[in-house]
Design a protein around this motif. Structure first.
Motif, short mmCIF file in Angstrom:
data_model
loop_
_atom_site.label_atom_id
_atom_site.label_comp_id
_atom_site.label_asym_id
_atom_site.label_seq_id
_atom_site.Cartn_x
_atom_site.Cartn_y
_atom_site.Cartn_z
N LEU A 115 46.43 27.70 42.79
CA LEU A 115 45.08 27.49 43.32
C LEU A 115 44.06 27.65 42.20
CD1 LEU A 115 43.05 27.15 45.70
CD2 LEU A 115 43.10 29.66 45.93
N SER A 116 43.19 26.66 42.04
CA SER A 116 42.10 26.73 41.06
C SER A 116 40.77 26.83 41.80
CB SER A 116 42.09 25.49 40.16
OG SER A 116 43.23 25.46 39.34
N VAL A 117 39.93 27.76 41.36
CA VAL A 117 38.61 27.96 41.98
C VAL A 117 37.57 27.98 40.87
CG1 VAL A 117 37.16 29.48 43.37
CG2 VAL A 117 39.61 29.28 43.88
N ASN A 118 36.49 27.23 41.06
CA ASN A 118 35.41 27.20 40.08
C ASN A 118 34.56 28.47 40.16
OD1 ASN A 118 35.39 24.37 38.79
ND2 ASN A 118 35.69 23.96 40.97
N VAL A 119 34.14 28.95 38.99
CA VAL A 119 33.32 30.15 38.91
C VAL A 119 32.04 29.81 38.15
CG1 VAL A 119 33.15 32.49 37.98
CG2 VAL A 119 35.28 31.70 39.00
N PHE B 134 47.25 38.20 48.15
CA PHE B 134 47.50 36.94 47.46
C PHE B 134 47.95 37.24 46.03
CE2 PHE B 134 46.23 33.02 45.21
CZ PHE B 134 46.80 32.07 46.04
N ASN B 135 48.97 36.54 45.57
CA ASN B 135 49.53 36.77 44.24
C ASN B 135 48.52 36.32 43.18
OD1 ASN B 135 51.01 37.04 41.93
ND2 ASN B 135 52.66 35.65 42.53
N PRO B 136 48.04 37.22 42.32
CA PRO B 136 47.04 36.83 41.30
C PRO B 136 47.56 35.77 40.35
CG PRO B 136 47.19 39.23 41.50
CD PRO B 136 48.33 38.66 42.28
N LYS B 137 48.89 35.69 40.16
CA LYS B 137 49.43 34.73 39.20
C LYS B 137 49.30 33.30 39.70
CE LYS B 137 52.68 38.07 37.24
NZ LYS B 137 54.09 38.39 36.98
N ARG B 138 49.02 33.11 40.98
CA ARG B 138 48.82 31.76 41.53
C ARG B 138 47.37 31.29 41.35
NH1 ARG B 138 50.33 31.42 47.59
NH2 ARG B 138 49.63 29.27 47.17
N LEU B 139 46.49 32.20 40.95
CA LEU B 139 45.06 31.88 40.91
C LEU B 139 44.60 31.56 39.50
CD1 LEU B 139 42.30 31.73 42.36
CD2 LEU B 139 42.02 34.18 41.86
N THR B 140 43.90 30.43 39.36
CA THR B 140 43.24 30.06 38.10
C THR B 140 41.75 29.93 38.37
OG1 THR B 140 45.17 28.86 37.27
CG2 THR B 140 43.03 28.32 36.28
N LEU B 141 40.95 30.60 37.56
CA LEU B 141 39.50 30.51 37.67
C LEU B 141 39.00 29.57 36.59
CD1 LEU B 141 38.52 34.25 38.30
CD2 LEU B 141 38.91 32.44 39.97
N GLU B 142 38.23 28.55 36.99
CA GLU B 142 37.70 27.56 36.06
C GLU B 142 36.26 27.90 35.72
OE1 GLU B 142 38.21 23.60 37.44
OE2 GLU B 142 40.35 23.81 37.85
N ILE B 143 35.98 27.99 34.42
CA ILE B 143 34.62 28.29 33.96
C ILE B 143 34.19 27.23 32.96
CG2 ILE B 143 34.92 30.77 34.31
CD1 ILE B 143 35.28 31.08 31.32
N THR B 144 32.88 27.05 32.82
CA THR B 144 32.34 26.07 31.88
C THR B 144 31.97 26.74 30.57
OG1 THR B 144 30.12 26.38 32.79
CG2 THR B 144 31.46 24.61 33.74
N GLU B 145 31.69 25.90 29.55
CA GLU B 145 31.38 26.43 28.22
C GLU B 145 30.09 27.23 28.19
OE1 GLU B 145 31.35 23.25 25.46
OE2 GLU B 145 33.28 22.46 26.07
#
Length: 709
Positions: free
Chosen positions: A544-548, A571-582
Motif C-alpha cells: 500500500l502506498s499513501v501520499n504524505v 497492519f504490517n508496517p512493511k506493507r506500507l510505503t509513504l510517498e513524499i515530494t522533493e
C-alpha cells in the motif's frame, strides 16, 4: 521785606528742587520697580517656557521609548515563522535562538518572554541572554498584561511595570500569522521588556536634551518631574531632572549692569525678547518634528500607515483622474536579511524607498507600511498597467550595496477609489489584490476586483465544508494499481483522496492545498491513512502506498500518529510505503529526516514522488535513504513530444539504478511508453494503461478476476 521775599524765593526754589528731586526719585523708583517687575516676569516666563519645553520633551522621550519597543514587538509577534514555531514542540529552542539569545546585547530590549496559550505556562524567558522567572521579576502585574494581550490584535499592549530591580517598559502581543486564515486557536504571547537603566536614561537625556535625567520613587519639589504610571494608572516612579532656568541665568549675568544704565537694561530686555523668540521658534520646530515623526517611517522617511491614511482622507476624489493605491511587497527580502543581515536589509529598504518615490511623476506620495511592504498613491492619467510595468521595472536590475549584488522582486496589488471609498477600505482592497498577486507567483501585479472578496468568501465556506467532510468521512480513498514491469501482475496499490459532493467532485489539487493552508492537512492525512489501511487489509498480498504532504512530515507528531494508526488497525508496517515530494527536502530537511528515520525503524518504506520536476540533489537522495523513486509523469509524457525525451528519461532512471533505488514510472498511457520504460530499467509501472483509480470494491473485483484467470 526783600529778605523775606528772597527767603521765600529760596524756599520756593528749594521746594521746587526737592519736589523735582523727589519727583525724579519717585519716577526713578517707579521705573526701577517697573523694570525689576519686567525683568522678574521675563525671568520667570523664560524658566516656565523652558520647563514646559522640557516636560514635553520628557513626554516625547517616553513616547519614543514606547514606540520603539511596541514596533519591535509587533515585528516579532506578527510573524508566520514565529506562529508556526511557537505551536511546535521546539518552541522553547526556537524562541531562545530568535529572541532569548538576542537579549544578551540587543539594544531594543533587555529580555524576551514567551507565554503559552494557557496564559500561565512559561515557554521561554530570558533576560540579557540568561533564563529568569517572569513572575518573580515582574510580579502578578505581568500576568494581567499577558491576559490583556493574549487575543489576536494588530497592536501590542504596552505598560510600565515595577520590577524587583526598578522600573521596566514591557510590550506584549499574541504571536500570530501575518494573515490569519480563519479563526485562530489560543495563541502564545510574546513579551519584550526594556529596563530604565542609567544607560537608557542617558540615551533619552541626550536625544531629548534633558540633562541630569534620572529616576526617583517620589517627586522632587526642587526638580522637574514626570510621573510613570502602570497599567492600572498607579504612579510607580518619576522621571526627574533639574530645570535649566535660562531666565535666572540671564538675570544673574545682567544684574551688575541694571543700576548703571537704562540702555543696558533696554539691551537686556531686547536680549530676553530675542531669546524668547528664538525659544518659541525652537519649540515650534520641535512640534513640527514631532508631527512629522508621527506620520512618517523612521527608516525610509516615507509616510507610515497613519500618515498614509491621513493623506488619503485629505485628498478629494476627481472623476477625471481617480486616485489609485498600489501596495508593493518585496519578493525575497527575508532571504536578504538572512544572508546579509539587517543592516544590509535596512540599506535596501532605503534604496527601494527612493526608487519607488521617484519612479513616476504622477506618484503623489509613498509610504512604508512595515517590513518590506510599501504603498504608492497615484493621481494622474497614466493607466494602471503602465504604473505596474513602471514599478516592476525598478526590480529588473539588481541593487548594489557595498559591493554586494542584491536581487529582489516585487508583487503589486492595486485598487482605485471610486464613490467615496473610505481610506481603510481602499487599503483593504489593495491588500486583497496584493494577496492574490503573491499567490499567483513572484513579479505579479493584480488590480482589485469584487470577485476577490467573493472568492475569499467561497474559500472560507469551502474550508468549513472540508472540515465537515473530514469529520464525517465524506472524503474517500480510491486505489490505482502498481504493476510489475516484468510480469504485469498487480504488486501494490496507491491510495488517492477523492471528495464527491452533491454538486460535483472537488479536485485534490484544490482541497489538499486548502487543507495545508488552513491547518486541516494532519487530520486529512490521518483519515486517508486509516481509511486506506482498513481497505488494504482485504488485500494481504499487496503493498500500500499513501501520499504524505510536506506539512505532515514536518510535524514532530507525525511519526507517532502513523505508528499509532498501524498498531490500532494491526497492519504490517512493511506493507506500507509513504510517498513524499522533493519539496520537503528543501523546506525542513532536519525534521523530515527525524520523521523518516523513526518510521523506517518500524519497517515503513519511503518513495520519492515526482522525481525529475524539482531540485533534489544526489546527496539528498543518499542522505534520506529512499526505498523507491517515482519518475514524474512529465518525463513519461515527454516520450511522445520530442526526440530527446527518451534520452532524458533513460538518464534519470540510470541515476536511480546507480544509487540502487528501484524505480516506478507513473502516468503511462500507451504500450510504447511502457515498453521504453521496461527497457530503461523501471521495475514498476503505473498509469491509465495499467488501471485507472478505482474504488475498493472495484479493486477487489479486479483482483478476483485476475485470480480466477
Amino acid at each position: 521785606m526783600s529778605s523775606n521775599l528772597a527767603g521765600r524765593h529760596v524756599r520756593t526754589q528749594t521746594s521746587s528742587i526737592v519736589a523735582t528731586t523727589v519727583c525724579f526719585l519717585v519716577v526713578a523708583l517707579v521705573l526701577t520697580g517697573l523694570m525689576a517687575h519686567v525683568v522678574v516676569t521675563i525671568t520667570r516666563s523664560a524658566n516656565e517656557i523652558d520647563d514646559a519645553r522640557a516636560s514635553r520633551a520628557a513626554d516625547a522621550a517616553i513616547g519614543a521609548f514606547v514606540a520603539r519597543l511596541s514596533g519591535t514587538t509587533t515585528d516579532n509577534a506578527i510573524w508566520d515563522d514565529a506562529y508556526r514555531a511557537t505551536s511546535s514542540p521546539t518552541a522553547a529552542d526556537w524562541a531562545y535562538e530568535n529572541w532569548g539569545k538576542t537579549s544578551a546585547d540587543y539594544p531594543l530590549y533587555d529580555g524576551a518572554v514567551v507565554i503559552g496559550p494557557d496564559r500561565s505556562s512559561v515557554v521561554s524567558a530570558y533576560a540579557k541572554g540568561k533564563p529568569f522567572q517572569p513572575s518573580a521579576f515582574f510580579g502578578q502585574a505581568f500576568y494581567r498584561q499577558i491576559n490583556a494581550a493574549a487575543d489576536p490584535a494588530k497592536a501590542p499592549v504596552v505598560n510600565f511595570i515595577k520590577t524587583e530591580s526598578g522600573i521596566a517598559l514591557i510590550a506584549s502581543q499574541a504571536i500570530q500569522p501575518f494573515e490569519a486564515a480563519g479563526e485562530l486557536p489560543k495563541l502564545s504571547t510574546l513579551s519584550f521588556y526594556k529596563e530604565f537603566t542609567s544607560e537608557v536614561l542617558d540615551a533619552l537625556s541626550n536625544e531629548h536634551e534633558l540633562e541630569g535625567l534620572h529616576l526617583e520613587a517620589t517627586p522632587k519639589p526642587e526638580f522637574l518631574n514626570t510621573p510613570i504610571k502602570d497599567m492600572k494608572g498607579a504612579v510607580i516612579g518619576y522621571l526627574v531632572w533639574p530645570s535649566k532656568a535660562p531666565g535666572s541665568t540671564v538675570f544673574r549675568q545682567v544684574t551688575p549692569y541694571l543700576a548703571a544704565s537704562v540702555a543696558i537694561l533696554s539691551l537686556f530686555l531686547v536680549g530676553v525678547l530675542l531669546v524668547g523668540a528664538s525659544e518659541a521658534r525652537r519649540l515650534r520646530q520641535l512640534a513640527q518634528a514631532a508631527l512629522f515623526e508621527a506620520g512618517h517611517d523612521n527608516l525610509s522617511g516615507l509616510l507610515n500607515r497613519h500618515g498614509l491614511l491621513g493623506l488619503l482622507d485629505d485628498i478629494e476624489d476627481s472623476d477625471a483622474a481617480p486616485l489609485r493605491l498600489y501596495l508593493v511587497d518585496l519578493d525575497g527580502f527575508k532571504a536578504v536579511n538572512d544572508a546579509w543581515g539587517h543592516a544590509v536589509g535596512d540599506d535596501l529598504i532605503r534604496m527601494v524607498s527612493k526608487a519607488l518615490m521617484a519612479c513616476h511623476p504622477e506618484i503623489l506620495a509613498a509610504a512604508r507600511l512595515g517590513g518590506d511592504e510599501f504603498a504608492l498613491v497615484h493621481v494622474g492619467s497614466a493607466t494602471c498597467e503602465d504604473m505596474e510595468r513602471t514599478i516592476l521595472a525598478l526590480f529588473a536590475e539588481p541593487f548594489k550595496i557595498d559591493g554586494r549584488t542584491i536581487e529582489v522582486g516585487a508583487s503589486i496589488g492595486a485598487a482605485a477609489r471610486h464613490g467615496g471609498v473610505e481610506p481603510l477600505e481602499l487599503l483593504r482592497r489593495a491588500d486583497m489584490a496584493l494577496y492574490r498577486a503573491k499567490a499567483n507567483g513572484r513579479g505579479q501585479a493584480v488590480e482589485y476586483d469584487p470577485e476577490l472578496d467573493q472568492e475569499r468568501q467561497r474559500v472560507a465556506e469551502l474550508e468549513g465544508r472540508l472540515k465537515g467532510a473530514i469529520k464525517s468521512g465524506a472524503i474517500e480513498a480510491v486505489f490505482q494499481p502498481l504493476v510489475s514491469a516484468t510480469s504485469g501482475a498487480v504488486t501494490g496499490l496507491e491510495a488517492l483522496a477523492r471528495w464527491r459532493t452533491p454538486t460535483g467532485n472537488i479536485s485534490p489539487e484544490i482541497f489538499i492545498p486548502l487543507a495545508e493552508r488552513c491547518g486541516l492537512i494532519d487530520a486529512l492525512g490521518v483519515h486517508m491513512l486509516r481509511t486506506s489501511i482498513e481497505h488494504a487489509k482485504n488485500w494481504p498480498d499487496l503493498a500500500l502506498s499513501v501520499n504524505v504532504s510536506p506539512v505532515q512530515l514536518c510535524n514532530p507528531e507525525f511519526a507517532a500518529e502513523v505508528i499509532s494508526v498501524l498498531q490500532e488497525l494491526d497492519f504490517n508496517p512493511k506493507r506500507l510505503t509513504l510517498e513524499i515530494t522533493e519539496g520537503v527536502l528543501m523546506t525542513n530537511p532536519d525534521q523530515a529526516r527525524r520523521s523518516i528515520d523513526q518510521l523506517k525503524r518500524v519497517g515503513i518504506k519511503f518513495a520519492l514522488d515526482d522525481f525529475g520536476c524539482g531540485y533534489a540533489s544526489i546527496g539528498a537522495l543518499r542522505q534520506f535513504g529512499f526505498d523507491r523513486m517515482k519518475i514524474d509523469r512529465s518525463l513519461v509524457s515527454a516520450l511522445d513530444e520530442g526526440a530527446n525525451g527518451a534520452d532524458v528519461l533513460r538518464a534519470t532512471i540510470s541515476l536511480a539504478i546507480a544509487l540502487q533505488i528501484p524505480v516506478t514510472a507513473e502516468g503511462i498511457e500507451n504500450s510504447r511508453q511502457a515498453a521504453i520504460l521496461r527497457e530503461a530499467g523501471c521495475d514498476q509501472l503505473q498509469g491509465y494503461l495499467m488501471g485507472r483509480p478505482m474504488s475498493a470494491h472495484d479493486i477487489s473485483s479486479k483482483l478476483e478476476e485476475e485470480s480466477a484467470a
